[in-house]
Write an enzyme that holds these catalytic residues in place. Structure first.
Site, mmCIF file in Angstrom:
data_model
loop_
_atom_site.group_PDB
_atom_site.id
_atom_site.type_symbol
_atom_site.label_atom_id
_atom_site.label_comp_id
_atom_site.label_asym_id
_atom_site.label_seq_id
_atom_site.Cartn_x
_atom_site.Cartn_y
_atom_site.Cartn_z
ATOM 1 N N VAL A 127 1.039 4.484 1.379
ATOM 2 C CA VAL A 127 1.597 5.179 2.541
ATOM 3 C C VAL A 127 2.566 4.268 3.284
ATOM 4 O O VAL A 127 3.657 4.699 3.681
ATOM 5 C CB VAL A 127 0.479 5.702 3.474
ATOM 6 C CG1 VAL A 127 1.067 6.333 4.735
ATOM 7 C CG2 VAL A 127 -0.394 6.717 2.742
ATOM 8 N N CYS A 128 2.207 3.008 3.446
ATOM 9 C CA CYS A 128 3.095 2.055 4.130
ATOM 10 C C CYS A 128 4.414 1.923 3.385
ATOM 11 O O CYS A 128 5.493 1.943 3.982
ATOM 12 C CB CYS A 128 2.423 0.689 4.253
ATOM 13 S SG CYS A 128 0.915 0.702 5.237
ATOM 14 N N GLN A 129 4.331 1.792 2.080
ATOM 15 C CA GLN A 129 5.544 1.671 1.275
ATOM 16 C C GLN A 129 6.396 2.927 1.391
ATOM 17 O O GLN A 129 7.615 2.847 1.544
ATOM 18 C CB GLN A 129 5.180 1.401 -0.185
ATOM 19 C CG GLN A 129 6.397 1.151 -1.052
ATOM 20 C CD GLN A 129 6.010 0.566 -2.388
ATOM 21 O OE1 GLN A 129 5.260 -0.398 -2.428
ATOM 22 N NE2 GLN A 129 6.506 1.140 -3.450
ATOM 23 N N LEU B 241 8.180 2.898 4.858
ATOM 24 C CA LEU B 241 9.264 1.917 4.966
ATOM 25 C C LEU B 241 10.399 2.214 3.993
ATOM 26 O O LEU B 241 11.557 1.937 4.300
ATOM 27 C CB LEU B 241 8.729 0.503 4.792
ATOM 28 C CG LEU B 241 7.794 0.024 5.909
ATOM 29 C CD1 LEU B 241 7.422 -1.440 5.707
ATOM 30 C CD2 LEU B 241 8.383 0.234 7.293
ATOM 31 N N THR C 178 0.849 -1.188 0.000
ATOM 32 C CA THR C 178 0.000 0.000 0.000
ATOM 33 C C THR C 178 0.889 1.243 0.000
ATOM 34 O O THR C 178 2.004 1.226 0.520
ATOM 35 C CB THR C 178 -0.949 0.017 1.214
ATOM 36 O OG1 THR C 178 -0.195 -0.048 2.415
ATOM 37 C CG2 THR C 178 -1.929 -1.152 1.152
#
Length: 152
Positions: free
Chosen positions: A45-47, A50, A43
């Site tokens: 925002v998660c990517q 990280l 996804t």
């Protein structure tokens, strides 16, 4: 209720993207831990979050600090994502029992079945020294992690 600053961090054992078991307490007395809960792999925002850690990994992970990222996705999904994105830190699967570690930290969204964006900086003695909890759509500022680590 989320785990508070000054409290002992709940211990856990989860499989990483290489199907190896990682236990929080294995770092006790050795390394501080930046524990990053994120909602879902693959996804945006998660990517982005990280990848920011990945791109400055030397500041976040070294002989004194270990990064651990956790979501409810399987170790198999984490393996594909870690390979695609070049993540060189553990992506831990809070897959089964579903979300139990996120629940123990008080950041599991029962209605959605995923963790909200929670980050906990845990010292070498296993005590939470800093935390931030954001709603699912709200990215965190990784510079704040570095400030918290510098304060240790």
């Amino acid at each position: 209720m989320t785990v508070e600053v000054g409290a002992a961090a709940p211990d856990f054992s989860l499989k990483d993207q290489n199907n190896e078991v990682v236990t929080l307490s294995q770092f006790k007395g050795k390394r501080n831990v930046v524990l990053i809960f994120y909602p879902l792999t693959f996804t945006g925002v998660c990517q982005g979050e990280l990848c920011s850690v990945r791109d400055d990994l030397g500041s976040f992970q070294n002989d004194d600090v270990q990064v651990l990222a956790v979501s409810v996705d399987s170790a198999f999904a984490h393996k594909v994502w870690a390979t695609e994105q070049g993540y060189e830190f553990p992506l831990l699967a809070d897959f089964w029992p579903h979300g139990e570690v996120a629940k123990s930290y008080g950041i599991f969204d029962e209605a959605k079945g995923i963790a909200v964006r929670g980050t906990f900086v845990i010292d070498k003695e296993g005590v939470v020294r800093w935390k931030v909890v954001n709603a699912i759509p709200d990215a965190r500022d990784q510079a704040e992690y570095l400030k918290a680590l510098a304060a240790l």
